[in-house]
Design a protein around this motif. Structure first.
Motif, PDB file in Angstrom:
ATOM      1  N   GLU A   1      55.632  51.878 -75.435  1.00 21.93           N
ATOM      2  CA  GLU A   1      56.902  52.458 -75.115  1.00 21.93           C
ATOM      3  C   GLU A   1      56.906  53.380 -73.972  1.00 21.93           C
ATOM      4  N   THR A   2      55.727  53.852 -73.383  1.00 20.03           N
ATOM      5  CA  THR A   2      55.865  54.824 -72.313  1.00 20.03           C
ATOM      6  C   THR A   2      55.891  54.273 -70.855  1.00 20.03           C
ATOM      7  N   GLY A   3      55.398  52.997 -70.752  1.00 14.51           N
ATOM      8  CA  GLY A   3      55.803  52.263 -69.454  1.00 14.51           C
ATOM      9  C   GLY A   3      56.779  51.271 -69.321  1.00 14.51           C
ATOM     10  N   THR A   4      57.240  50.817 -70.574  1.00 18.39           N
ATOM     11  CA  THR A   4      58.386  50.063 -70.650  1.00 18.39           C
ATOM     12  C   THR A   4      59.710  50.172 -71.540  1.00 18.39           C
ATOM     13  N   ASN A   5      60.522  49.340 -71.528  1.00 16.88           N
ATOM     14  CA  ASN A   5      61.657  49.635 -72.301  1.00 16.88           C
ATOM     15  C   ASN A   5      61.367  48.924 -73.668  1.00 16.88           C
ATOM     16  N   THR A   6      60.399  48.394 -73.992  1.00 21.25           N
ATOM     17  CA  THR A   6      60.193  47.629 -75.000  1.00 21.25           C
ATOM     18  C   THR A   6      60.062  49.011 -76.373  1.00 21.25           C
ATOM     19  N   LYS A   7      60.665  48.591 -77.644  1.00 16.89           N
ATOM     20  CA  LYS A   7      60.574  49.546 -78.573  1.00 16.89           C
ATOM     21  C   LYS A   7      59.604  48.884 -79.633  1.00 16.89           C
ATOM     22  N   VAL A   8      58.713  49.841 -80.075  1.00 20.57           N
ATOM     23  CA  VAL A   8      57.666  49.563 -81.024  1.00 20.57           C
ATOM     24  C   VAL A   8      58.221  49.920 -82.409  1.00 20.57           C
ATOM     25  N   TYR A   9      58.225  49.159 -83.487  1.00 24.41           N
ATOM     26  CA  TYR A   9      58.250  49.793 -84.798  1.00 24.41           C
ATOM     27  C   TYR A   9      57.212  49.280 -85.544  1.00 24.41           C
ATOM     28  N   PHE A  10      56.947  50.153 -86.523  1.00 24.81           N
ATOM     29  CA  PHE A  10      55.984  49.946 -87.545  1.00 24.81           C
ATOM     30  C   PHE A  10      56.609  49.933 -88.961  1.00 24.81           C
ATOM     31  N   THR A  11      56.156  48.916 -89.902  1.00 27.65           N
ATOM     32  CA  THR A  11      56.424  48.696 -91.140  1.00 27.65           C
ATOM     33  C   THR A  11      56.052  49.814 -92.110  1.00 27.65           C
ATOM     34  N   HIS A  12      56.696  49.848 -92.940  1.00 26.35           N
ATOM     35  CA  HIS A  12      56.341  50.852 -94.229  1.00 26.35           C
ATOM     36  C   HIS A  12      55.473  50.173 -95.104  1.00 26.35           C
ATOM     37  N   PRO A  13      54.274  50.706 -95.798  1.00 27.96           N
ATOM     38  CA  PRO A  13      53.416  49.689 -96.491  1.00 27.96           C
ATOM     39  C   PRO A  13      53.974  48.930 -97.626  1.00 27.96           C
ATOM     40  N   TYR A  14      53.441  47.821 -97.818  1.00 27.07           N
ATOM     41  CA  TYR A  14      53.802  46.971 -98.916  1.00 27.07           C
ATOM     42  C   TYR A  14      55.383  46.382 -98.849  1.00 27.07           C
ATOM     43  N   THR A  15      56.062  46.413 -97.689  1.00 29.58           N
ATOM     44  CA  THR A  15      57.120  46.314 -97.476  1.00 29.58           C
ATOM     45  C   THR A  15      57.265  44.940 -96.740  1.00 29.58           C
ATOM     46  N   SER A  16      57.161  43.755 -97.370  1.00 29.17           N
ATOM     47  CA  SER A  16      57.104  42.609 -96.391  1.00 29.17           C
ATOM     48  C   SER A  16      58.443  42.263 -95.658  1.00 29.17           C
ATOM     49  N   CYS A  17      59.584  42.784 -96.453  1.00 33.42           N
ATOM     50  CA  CYS A  17      60.967  42.370 -95.924  1.00 33.42           C
ATOM     51  C   CYS A  17      61.205  42.966 -94.723  1.00 33.42           C
ATOM     52  N   GLU A  18      60.411  44.143 -94.327  1.00 29.21           N
ATOM     53  CA  GLU A  18      60.664  44.488 -92.940  1.00 29.21           C
ATOM     54  C   GLU A  18      60.039  43.786 -91.650  1.00 29.21           C
ATOM     55  N   LYS A  19      59.283  42.666 -92.080  1.00 27.61           N
ATOM     56  CA  LYS A  19      58.663  41.677 -91.427  1.00 27.61           C
ATOM     57  C   LYS A  19      59.303  40.320 -91.447  1.00 27.61           C
ATOM     58  N   GLY A  20      60.722  40.102 -91.378  1.00 25.73           N
ATOM     59  CA  GLY A  20      61.119  38.901 -91.606  1.00 25.73           C
ATOM     60  C   GLY A  20      60.885  37.617 -90.804  1.00 25.73           C
ATOM     61  N   ALA A  21      60.537  37.867 -89.537  1.00 29.37           N
ATOM     62  CA  ALA A  21      59.896  36.566 -88.986  1.00 29.37           C
ATOM     63  C   ALA A  21      58.552  36.109 -89.363  1.00 29.37           C
ATOM     64  N   ILE A  22      57.720  37.118 -89.642  1.00 33.36           N
ATOM     65  CA  ILE A  22      56.278  36.746 -89.860  1.00 33.36           C
ATOM     66  C   ILE A  22      56.512  36.007 -91.320  1.00 33.36           C
ATOM     67  N   GLU A  23      57.344  36.679 -92.237  1.00 32.11           N
ATOM     68  CA  GLU A  23      57.171  36.373 -93.546  1.00 32.11           C
ATOM     69  C   GLU A  23      57.781  34.900 -93.691  1.00 32.11           C
ATOM     70  N   ASN A  24      58.868  34.701 -92.779  1.00 36.08           N
ATOM     71  CA  ASN A  24      59.615  33.333 -92.714  1.00 36.08           C
ATOM     72  C   ASN A  24      58.623  32.184 -92.211  1.00 36.08           C
ATOM     73  N   HIS A  25      57.862  32.478 -91.291  1.00 37.30           N
ATOM     74  CA  HIS A  25      56.867  31.576 -90.684  1.00 37.30           C
ATOM     75  C   HIS A  25      55.851  31.502 -91.832  1.00 37.30           C
ATOM     76  N   ASN A  26      55.208  32.508 -92.410  1.00 32.49           N
ATOM     77  CA  ASN A  26      54.163  32.325 -93.599  1.00 32.49           C
ATOM     78  C   ASN A  26      54.877  31.307 -94.773  1.00 32.49           C
ATOM     79  N   GLY A  27      55.991  31.512 -95.132  1.00 39.81           N
ATOM     80  CA  GLY A  27      56.732  30.413 -95.989  1.00 39.81           C
ATOM     81  C   GLY A  27      56.779  28.996 -95.641  1.00 39.81           C
TER      82      GLY A  27
END
Length: 71
Positions: free
Chosen positions: A31-57
């Motif tokens: 985030e310091t040198g780019t316009n990219t935002k980084v988000y961290f999920t809460h523990p044990y909340t797979s719903c916050e990682k929708g794309a990853i969980e979709n691919h796993n499915g």
């Protein structure tokens, strides 16, 4: 990847969502040198990682849990 993409990095990766695992600890530095935002999920909340969980499915449809991918 940031050095390879240069100025395009922020256009390709607008946001990155990841787990709170230690291997991702320095990811917030992006985030310091780019316009990219980084988000961290809460523990044990797979719903916050929708794309990853979709691919796993999708993978689990063809490769059941416990079965080797190479098989």
């Amino acid at each position: 990847m940031q050095s390879e993409l240069g100025d395009y990095f922020s256009k390709v990766f607008r946001t990155i969502t990841t787990d709170n695992d230690p291997e991702f600890a320095r990811l917030a530095e992006l985030e310091t040198g780019t316009n990219t935002k980084v988000y961290f999920t809460h523990p044990y909340t797979s719903c916050e990682k929708g794309a990853i969980e979709n691919h796993n499915g999708l993978i689990r449809r063809f490769i059941p849990k416990g079965k080797r991918i190479s098989d």
